[in-house]
Design an enzyme around this catalytic site. Structure first.
Site, short mmCIF file in Angstrom:
data_model
loop_
_atom_site.label_atom_id
_atom_site.label_comp_id
_atom_site.label_asym_id
_atom_site.label_seq_id
_atom_site.Cartn_x
_atom_site.Cartn_y
_atom_site.Cartn_z
CG HIS A 5 23.09 -83.66 -88.55
ND1 HIS A 5 23.95 -82.71 -89.04
CD2 HIS A 5 23.60 -84.85 -88.93
CE1 HIS A 5 24.94 -83.30 -89.69
NE2 HIS A 5 24.74 -84.61 -89.64
NE ARG A 9 25.55 -95.17 -93.54
CZ ARG A 9 26.24 -94.98 -92.42
NH1 ARG A 9 25.75 -95.36 -91.27
NH2 ARG A 9 27.41 -94.39 -92.47
CD GLU A 54 23.20 -86.18 -92.86
OE1 GLU A 54 23.74 -86.92 -93.70
OE2 GLU A 54 23.83 -85.46 -92.06
CG ASN A 58 24.23 -94.22 -99.10
OD1 ASN A 58 24.86 -93.23 -99.45
ND2 ASN A 58 24.20 -94.64 -97.85
CD GLU A 115 13.90 -91.99 -74.08
OE1 GLU A 115 13.69 -92.25 -72.89
OE2 GLU A 115 15.01 -91.60 -74.52
#
Length: 137
Positions: A5, A9, A54, A58, A115
């Site tokens: 993956h 964030r 992924e 947080n 892209e």
């Protein structure tokens, strides 16, 4: 070795999931970690679940700066014009339009560059052929 993956964030998971759903990805799993105060959300294109993005959220972060140390995510699409039109119709800015019928760049809500590539080249078509770039990618 096997690709697993790409992790990015994100500040607003819901907005980012909506963006990637417009591209055609679906959520395949989610991990909530109360102790670590974070959520991991894994997305993949249907039929290609081994190649995942992924999203790491947080819970206590106060916003990420836009760093250029992350390049981009790249996806092969069935019809670059239809994909860009669907994104634009849903408020996504096409930073680098598919003027050549082959490549475009857009950005996620967290300014991650994505892209989009057409297998081969579609003939030039309006409004894409004359559309200017709207930003860096």
């Amino acid at each position: 070795m096997k690709y697993l993956h790409t992790m990015i964030r994100v500040s607003d998971p819901a907005a980012t999931i909506r963006f990637f759903e417009l591209l055609g990805l679906k959520e395949v799993r989610r991990i909530e970690n109360e102790g670590g105060r974070y959520t991991l959300i894994f997305l993949a294109a249907p039929g290609d679940e081994d190649a995942q993005v992924e999203l790491t959220h947080n819970w206590d972060e106060a916003g990420y700066g836009e760093g250029r140390n992350f390049g981009h995510l790249a996806y092969l699409v069935d019809d670059i014009y239809a994909t860009c039109q669907r994104l634009m119709d849903n408020g996504v800015t096409i930073n680098r339009p598919p003027r050549d019928g082959h490549m475009a760049f857009v950005r996620s809500p967290d300014n991650i560059s994505v892209e989009l590539l057409q297998d081969g080249h579609l003939p030039p078509a309006e409004p894409w052929a004359s559309m200017p770039n709207t930003g860096h990618w």
